[in-house]
Design an enzyme around this catalytic site. Structure first.
Site, PDB file in Angstrom:
ATOM      1  N   CYS A  55      -8.971  24.298 -21.390  1.00 25.32           N
ATOM      2  CA  CYS A  55      -8.064  24.685 -22.469  1.00 25.32           C
ATOM      3  C   CYS A  55      -8.741  25.784 -23.296  1.00 25.32           C
ATOM      4  O   CYS A  55      -9.905  26.133 -23.051  1.00 25.32           O
ATOM      5  CB  CYS A  55      -7.777  23.472 -23.348  1.00 25.32           C
ATOM      6  SG  CYS A  55      -9.296  22.784 -24.042  1.00 25.32           S
ATOM      7  N   GLU A 180     -15.333  13.832 -31.834  1.00 17.91           N
ATOM      8  CA  GLU A 180     -14.316  14.548 -32.602  1.00 17.91           C
ATOM      9  C   GLU A 180     -13.760  13.666 -33.715  1.00 17.91           C
ATOM     10  O   GLU A 180     -13.542  14.135 -34.838  1.00 17.91           O
ATOM     11  CB  GLU A 180     -13.188  15.017 -31.674  1.00 17.91           C
ATOM     12  CG  GLU A 180     -12.166  15.857 -32.416  1.00 17.91           C
ATOM     13  CD  GLU A 180     -10.957  16.175 -31.567  1.00 17.91           C
ATOM     14  OE1 GLU A 180     -11.118  16.535 -30.392  1.00 17.91           O
ATOM     15  OE2 GLU A 180      -9.835  16.041 -32.095  1.00 17.91           O
ATOM     16  N   CYS A 285      -2.235  19.197 -30.566  1.00 17.18           N
ATOM     17  CA  CYS A 285      -2.807  20.323 -29.815  1.00 17.18           C
ATOM     18  C   CYS A 285      -1.880  20.777 -28.684  1.00 17.18           C
ATOM     19  O   CYS A 285      -1.380  19.951 -27.912  1.00 17.18           O
ATOM     20  CB  CYS A 285      -4.167  19.891 -29.252  1.00 17.18           C
ATOM     21  SG  CYS A 285      -4.699  20.912 -27.904  1.00 17.18           S
ATOM     22  N   SER A 314     -14.740  11.708 -20.575  1.00 13.27           N
ATOM     23  CA  SER A 314     -13.765  12.671 -21.085  1.00 13.27           C
ATOM     24  C   SER A 314     -12.463  11.956 -21.441  1.00 13.27           C
ATOM     25  O   SER A 314     -11.751  11.452 -20.572  1.00 13.27           O
ATOM     26  CB  SER A 314     -13.513  13.760 -20.037  1.00 13.27           C
ATOM     27  OG  SER A 314     -12.313  14.423 -20.325  1.00 13.27           O
ATOM     28  N   SER A 315     -12.183  11.935 -22.728  1.00 14.24           N
ATOM     29  CA  SER A 315     -11.009  11.208 -23.225  1.00 14.24           C
ATOM     30  C   SER A 315      -9.712  11.778 -22.642  1.00 14.24           C
ATOM     31  O   SER A 315      -8.850  11.040 -22.179  1.00 14.24           O
ATOM     32  CB  SER A 315     -11.004  11.317 -24.751  1.00 14.24           C
ATOM     33  OG  SER A 315      -9.865  10.775 -25.289  1.00 14.24           O
ATOM     34  N   SER A 377     -11.768  19.709 -19.757  1.00 19.67           N
ATOM     35  CA  SER A 377     -13.155  20.176 -19.786  1.00 19.67           C
ATOM     36  C   SER A 377     -13.720  20.372 -18.381  1.00 19.67           C
ATOM     37  O   SER A 377     -14.930  20.504 -18.215  1.00 19.67           O
ATOM     38  CB  SER A 377     -14.002  19.175 -20.574  1.00 19.67           C
ATOM     39  OG  SER A 377     -13.712  17.853 -20.179  1.00 19.67           O
TER      40      SER A 377
HETATM   41  S1  SF4 Z   1      -7.876  19.847 -26.111  1.00 21.87           S
HETATM   42 FE1  SF4 Z   1      -9.318  19.897 -27.843  1.00 21.87          FE
HETATM   43  S2  SF4 Z   1     -10.702  21.594 -27.313  1.00 21.87           S
HETATM   44 FE2  SF4 Z   1      -8.876  21.839 -26.027  1.00 21.87          FE
HETATM   45  S3  SF4 Z   1      -7.514  23.265 -27.168  1.00 21.87           S
HETATM   46 FE3  SF4 Z   1      -6.945  21.145 -27.708  1.00 21.87          FE
HETATM   47  S4  SF4 Z   1      -8.106  20.706 -29.565  1.00 21.87           S
HETATM   48 FE4  SF4 Z   1      -9.068  22.454 -28.578  1.00 21.87          FE
END
Ligand code: SF4
Length: 414
Positions: A55, A180, A285, A314-315, A377
């Protein structure tokens, strides 16, 4: 926000998945079509969702971290903790000499007090707490100098601050030990009473305490360890908003909001709800929304099984697994090393342990249909490698070049 172009190391870029993604962007620039792409290799087909993988925030963090390492060969470089939840990326940074100060759950490896102002500390995409920021300042390190905190996490903090100025409390939907959520809690606690809820079940408990259907003493039992000191569930829940750990299931955050909004209506009446419950849905997000919506569309296909590639802590990857496993056998793997033709090692997030499944590819009919995706990620190259590994288990497959060429034709020559 205009999409910035990031400099991602070549080793994380991928010859197959990248082309599919780039071509789909050209075919559907308005991002309206969630239909998965089918890569047809003959005896095996891969169903690829419309959105997945790196992302904005992760690309931003990788760009800053690798640039910092390249530009500062003579400095000691530290990361506060894992930069993103992907072992391949973290291990590579460690090989380049980067050291981690804390592990994921906040346990200290290297005391900040042992650092000097000459050292570099990179703040990860999750952001960090105000307490750690001031510890860094005490040793002369500017916590904003090499800051990779995602702007979408900062947007959540800003919205929380605006609400705090108007005397709203904050309910954070998140995992209270996640980096986070710890950072968001810390920034929020600077101006508001804060409580963390994990899921809609916990939101219901909080709602029942608010409306008197449960005793106030239940607050300490369920939330005492994850709320600001002296949080009063009656007084502090008179005006509140819900913000989230950005990688939680967006549908669950909406459910948490709805449960607590209903409780506010019950307590204060429908006509007055806007004075008591802030609408914060604009802080969700974009990437989490897109990836989860695309995964829901993937879940509607007739795939035989799904593979989700990503770190085991990784959540966001775990939430993709959670969506898919209701529809077909779903395996969460960190990379191709977990696969062999008759055995797959995979992480089970519910039992929190690795499992081994035999005959995972034993399907009744050909072609085998495999839904393949990855967390936000996870570098695309790891998805390519899993795809190529699986292709090796089949005979007479179509050539990769032939399958990819319709996508290449859509792309500008490089
Ligand atoms: S998933 Fe987390 S790191 Fe990725 S764009 Fe959204 S807020 Fe940002």
């Amino acid at each position: 926000m205009t999409r910035k172009k990031f400099d991602i190391p070549k080793m994380y870029q991928s010859p197959i998945i990248r082309k599919v993604k780039e071509a789909t962007k050209i075919i559907d620039p308005m991002k309206k079509d969630l239909e998965p792409t089918v890569l047809d290799f003959g005896p095996v087909q891969f169903l690829i969702p419309r959105f997945f993988g790196f992302c904005y925030g992760v690309e931003n963090a990788i760009d800053i971290a690798y640039r910092t390492v390249a530009e500062n060969p003579d400095k000691d470089i530290y990361l506060l903790s894992e930069m993103i939840h992907n072992p391949t990326v973290n291990e590579d940074l460690q090989k380049r000499g980067v050291k981690f100060l804390f592990d994921t759950d906040g346990t200290e490896h290297i005391p900040i007090s042992s650092l000097s102002e000459e050292d570099i500390v990179i703040v990860p995409a999750f952001g960090t707490t105000l307490e750690i920021q001031s510890q860094l300042k005490e040793v002369g390190i500017d916590p904003y100098r090499f800051n990779t905190t995602c702007p979408f996490v900062e947007k959540v903090w800003k919205r929380g601050k605006q609400l705090g100025k108007k005397d709203y409390s904050l309910v954070v939907h998140g995992k209270h030990r996640h980096e986070e959520t710890r950072a968001t809690f810390s920034h929020s606690a600077d101006h508001s009473a804060v409580v963390v809820v994990l899921n809609p079940e916990e939101a219901k408990i909080l709602a029942d305490i608010m409306t008197g259907e449960r005793p106030g003493s239940d607050f300490e039992k369920y939330f005492g360890h994850k709320s600001t000191g002296g949080f009063d569930p009656i007084k502090d829940m008179e005006r509140f908003g819900v913000i989230n750990q950005t990688t939680m299931l967006a549908t669950e955050t909406q459910e948490v909001m709805e449960i607590l909004r209903e409780a506010a209506i019950k307590r204060f009446g429908e006509a007055n709800v806007l004075d008591h419950f802030a609408d914060t849905s604009d802080t969700l997000c974009y990437a989490t929304n897109e990836n989860q919506s695309a995964t829901l569309a993937l879940a509607e296909t007739d795939a035989d099984l799904a593979i989700v590639v990503g770190g085991y802590n990784s959540s966001n990857t775990m939430h993709l697994v959670e969506i898919l496993e209701h529809h077909f056998p779903t395996y969460h793997v960190r990379d191709k090393g977990e696969l062999s033709p008759d055995l797959i090692n995979h992480f089970d997030q519910w039992d929190k342990e690795m499992k081994r499944t035999r005959d995972w590819l034993a399907m009744k009919e050909s072609p085998h249909k495999i839904a393949l995706t990855s967390g936000a990620s996870c570098p695309d190259i790891l998805v390519d490698e899993v795809l190529l590994q699986i292709l090796e288990y089949f005979e007479d497959t179509n050539k990769v070049g032939d399958v990819i060429s319709p996508f290449e034709e859509k792309l500008e020559p490089e």
